[in-house]
Design a protein around this motif. Structure first.
Motif: not given
Length: 285
Positions: A1-13
């Motif tokens: 999906m297209r992220l509404r807010y910035a985030g971080t991949c929980r696997v590779c950070n």
């Protein structure tokens, strides 16, 4: 999906900017970058080009939804991640209730207790191993993640169904610690094997895997080998040797495990059926 807010991949950070296409995991309410995405299961939906409609009007209508297959492979580390977040939220709630004005400052200046961070470390180890196992998956190498053992609070981290048998894989993340085998007794006393991780006796880990192996054998009830594996991630393995077997459980690291899973064997025709049977018998945690 297209992220509404910035985030971080929980696997590779990896940092993910707002409007970046990513994978949303319902079970953990977290996101993965597309390069860390496992094959789609019932808990994961990949959406390209925007939010998915409730029911697409026709194929190729501008929004493509990748549908889940009939077997829910599970999300690696999902239950450990939920427990970590639950403990973290409970601590924050407790501190803010006790210190209404200073709660935010106390939380900013203090760390979670080891009993909480251990769940985060365990979840991260399962997630990283699970990602690689998903990348290796084929028609004859099928995996299941984070399976609940009925009637208990325990779970199986990973199951790999392969032509050489079924691998019950327990992922352990002991950063910088070296697993080793200590043998006591022998000639005049009963032989006792102990799994050491650093200087600590962790033989209980072997006991846990053996119980899981026995459970899977009861479910399969066929002449298919069921093999126990303790896979240590980011541990201090020697350059030469290092892997060993204790009481029938292989103790090794991820790169040592992968070739075994990909080997040819006599049970290739049974992989799909065994995978589906295990998925029904041990549901996602």
């Amino acid at each position: 999906m297209r992220l509404r807010y910035a985030g971080t991949c929980r696997v590779c950070n990896a940092a993910l900017d707002a409007r970046t296409e990513a994978v949303y995991e319902r079970a953990t309410k977290t996101v993965r970058c597309l390069s860390c995405s496992p094959p789609v299961s019932a808990d994961v939906a990949v959406v390209i080009g925007g939010e998915p409609p409730a029911a697409p009007e026709a194929p190729g209508a501008g929004v493509a939804v990748v549908e889940a297959g009939p077997v829910d492979a599970g999300v690696a580390g999902a239950s450990a991640r939920r427990e970590y977040e639950r403990r973290q939220a409970k601590r924050e709630e407790r501190i803010r209730a006790k210190h209404p004005k200073l709660g935010g400052l106390i939380l900013a200046l203090s760390d979670d207790p080891q009993s909480t961070t251990a769940w985060d470390a365990g979840a991260l180890g399962e997630e990283r191993l699970g990602t690689r196992l998903d990348e290796l998956a084929t028609d004859t190498l099928r995996v299941l993640h984070d399976r609940r053992i009925p009637g208990t609070r325990a779970n199986i981290d990973h199951l790999a169904v392969t032509p050489t048998g079924i691998y019950v894989i327990d992922a352990k993340r002991y950063v910088g610690k070296r697993p080793s085998l200590r043998v006591e007794g022998g000639v005049l006393r009963p032989r006792v094997e102990k799994l050491m991780v650093g200087t600590r006796d962790q033989t209980k880990l072997v006991d846990g895997v053996l119980k899981q192996v026995e459970l899977v054998r009861l479910i399969v009830d066929e002449d298919v080998p069921v093999l126990g594996v303790l896979c240590f991630i980011e541990s201090d393995w020697p350059l030469i040797g290092g892997a060993f077997t204790t009481r029938g459980v292989d103790v090794l690291w991820p790169k040592k495990l992968y070739p075994r899973l990909a080997s040819d064997g006599p049970h290739a025709a049974q992989v799909a059926d065994l995978h589906a049977r295990l998925a029904r018998a041990v549901p996602p945690a």
